[in-house]
Enzyme design. Structure first.
Site, PDB file in Angstrom:
ATOM      1  N   GLY A  17       5.634   6.353  10.185  1.00 59.01           N
ATOM      2  CA  GLY A  17       5.990   5.026   9.679  1.00 59.01           C
ATOM      3  C   GLY A  17       7.154   4.991   8.717  1.00 59.01           C
ATOM      4  N   ASP A  28      -1.429   0.522   1.262  1.00 58.17           N
ATOM      5  CA  ASP A  28      -2.399  -0.493   1.676  1.00 58.17           C
ATOM      6  C   ASP A  28      -3.684  -0.232   0.888  1.00 58.17           C
ATOM      7  OD1 ASP A  28      -4.085  -2.165   3.139  1.00 58.17           O
ATOM      8  OD2 ASP A  28      -3.248  -1.666   5.059  1.00 58.17           O
ATOM      9  N   PHE A  50      -1.245  -7.662   8.778  1.00 60.41           N
ATOM     10  CA  PHE A  50      -0.803  -6.453   9.475  1.00 60.41           C
ATOM     11  C   PHE A  50       0.649  -6.662   9.891  1.00 60.41           C
ATOM     12  CE2 PHE A  50      -0.135  -3.494  12.909  1.00 60.41           C
ATOM     13  CZ  PHE A  50      -0.654  -2.333  12.353  1.00 60.41           C
ATOM     14  N   ARG A  65       8.625  -0.257  16.144  1.00 59.32           N
ATOM     15  CA  ARG A  65       9.209   0.512  15.035  1.00 59.32           C
ATOM     16  C   ARG A  65      10.706   0.260  14.915  1.00 59.32           C
ATOM     17  NH1 ARG A  65       5.317   4.192  13.171  1.00 59.32           N
ATOM     18  NH2 ARG A  65       3.989   5.169  14.729  1.00 59.32           N
TER      19      ARG A  65
HETATM   20  P1  XMP Z   1      -3.691   3.093   3.512  1.00 56.97           P
HETATM   21  O1  XMP Z   1      -4.700   2.037   3.831  1.00 56.97           O
HETATM   22  O2  XMP Z   1      -4.276   4.469   3.633  1.00 56.97           O
HETATM   23  O3  XMP Z   1      -2.648   2.911   4.662  1.00 56.97           O
HETATM   24  O4  XMP Z   1      -2.991   2.836   2.211  1.00 56.97           O
HETATM   25  C1  XMP Z   1      -1.480   3.579   4.683  1.00 56.97           C
HETATM   26  C2  XMP Z   1      -1.020   3.816   6.095  1.00 56.97           C
HETATM   27  O5  XMP Z   1      -1.629   2.925   7.040  1.00 56.97           O
HETATM   28  C3  XMP Z   1      -0.676   2.369   7.879  1.00 56.97           C
HETATM   29  N1  XMP Z   1      -0.648   0.903   7.648  1.00 56.97           N
HETATM   30  C4  XMP Z   1       0.011   0.038   8.396  1.00 56.97           C
HETATM   31  N2  XMP Z   1       0.777   0.228   9.471  1.00 56.97           N
HETATM   32  N3  XMP Z   1       1.199  -2.087   9.570  1.00 56.97           N
HETATM   33  C5  XMP Z   1       1.373  -0.847  10.060  1.00 56.97           C
HETATM   34  O6  XMP Z   1       2.089  -0.675  11.035  1.00 56.97           O
HETATM   35  C6  XMP Z   1       0.437  -2.364   8.488  1.00 56.97           C
HETATM   36  O7  XMP Z   1       0.315  -3.524   8.076  1.00 56.97           O
HETATM   37  C7  XMP Z   1      -0.201  -1.239   7.875  1.00 56.97           C
HETATM   38  N4  XMP Z   1      -1.017  -1.122   6.803  1.00 56.97           N
HETATM   39  C8  XMP Z   1      -1.266   0.215   6.696  1.00 56.97           C
HETATM   40  C9  XMP Z   1       0.644   3.014   7.508  1.00 56.97           C
HETATM   41  O8  XMP Z   1       0.891   4.077   8.370  1.00 56.97           O
HETATM   42  C10 XMP Z   1       0.448   3.542   6.119  1.00 56.97           C
HETATM   43  O9  XMP Z   1       1.187   4.710   5.842  1.00 56.97           O
END
Ligand code: XMP
Length: 190
Positions: A53, A112, A161, A174
């Site tokens: 990402g 997130d 999202f 991407r």
């Molecule tokens: P956390 O919840 O562990 O998430 O903080 C981090 C990783 O989750 C993915 N992520 C997303 N990917 N759209 C995406 O394409 C989103 O809205 C999203 N929210 C979380 C991302 O890989 C991030 O590093």
């Protein structure tokens, strides 16, 4: 009778809302790079890109830095092909370089729940870097489950999202230059 599903075009027209434009991203990356360069002036920096990402963001960010920079990558598996995290993230590929005694900046696309970044930080701390800072392009503060804040952060966004500029839905989108949320009918795995 079979209902017809609209076909995604995997382009900007699948977006219901654009949350961050290309111009906003470009401008913010310039100012982030300047903040980071000031903080690490006269020092070496090892940038650790969280795949996949943060690939696009890291590529743009490091080219705006004014400090000698090494680049390494790490991968943490969290979401698979879904839009919600299920289990705690797993460090799926380790660094190639030795970061012991180095100044490290972890670059991720989005903070997130915080589970991924905090697992990566814990993992990298074990290698005894001289310093460890974090930089994220997006921050969904209201979703936080772990007490973690990024040292450098691009934009606060609401709880949606999002895709584009490195962020994907099932590995699509991407390549989009902006960041936005998909129309609900395109948030279906095909
Ligand atoms: P956390 O919840 O562990 O998430 O903080 C981090 C990783 O989750 C993915 N992520 C997303 N990917 N759209 C995406 O394409 C989103 O809205 C999203 N929210 C979380 C991302 O890989 C991030 O590093």
């Amino acid at each position: 009778m079979e209902t017809l599903q609209p076909k995604p075009s995997f382009s900007e027209s699948d977006l219901e809302t654009i949350l961050v434009s290309k111009e906003q991203i470009d401008q913010r990356i310039k100012s982030l790079a300047s903040e980071i360069s000031t903080q690490f002036a006269d020092e070496d920096l090892t940038v650790v890109c969280v795949l996949s990402g943060a690939l696009v963001f890291t590529a743009d960010l490091i080219r705006k830095l004014n400090v000698p920079t090494r680049l390494d990558c790490i991968r943490a598996d969290s979401y698979g092909n879904a839009t919600e995290s299920s289990s705690p993230p797993r460090i799926a590929s380790a660094l190639k370089t030795d970061i012991a005694g180095k100044n490290v900046l972890v670059v991720d696309d989005i903070l997130d729940t915080g589970n991924t970044l905090s697992a990566i930080v814990d993992h990298l701390e074990e290698a005894k870097p001289a310093s460890l800072k974090t930089c994220v392009l997006l921050d969904k503060k209201e979703r936080r489950q772990v007490d973690i804040q990024a040292d450098f952060s691009g934009f606060d966004i609401p709880n949606a999202f999002v895709v584009g500029y490195g962020l994907d839905f099932a590995e699509h989108y991407r390549h989009l230059p902006c960041i936005g949320s998909l129309w609900p009918e395109f948030q279906i795995l095909r």
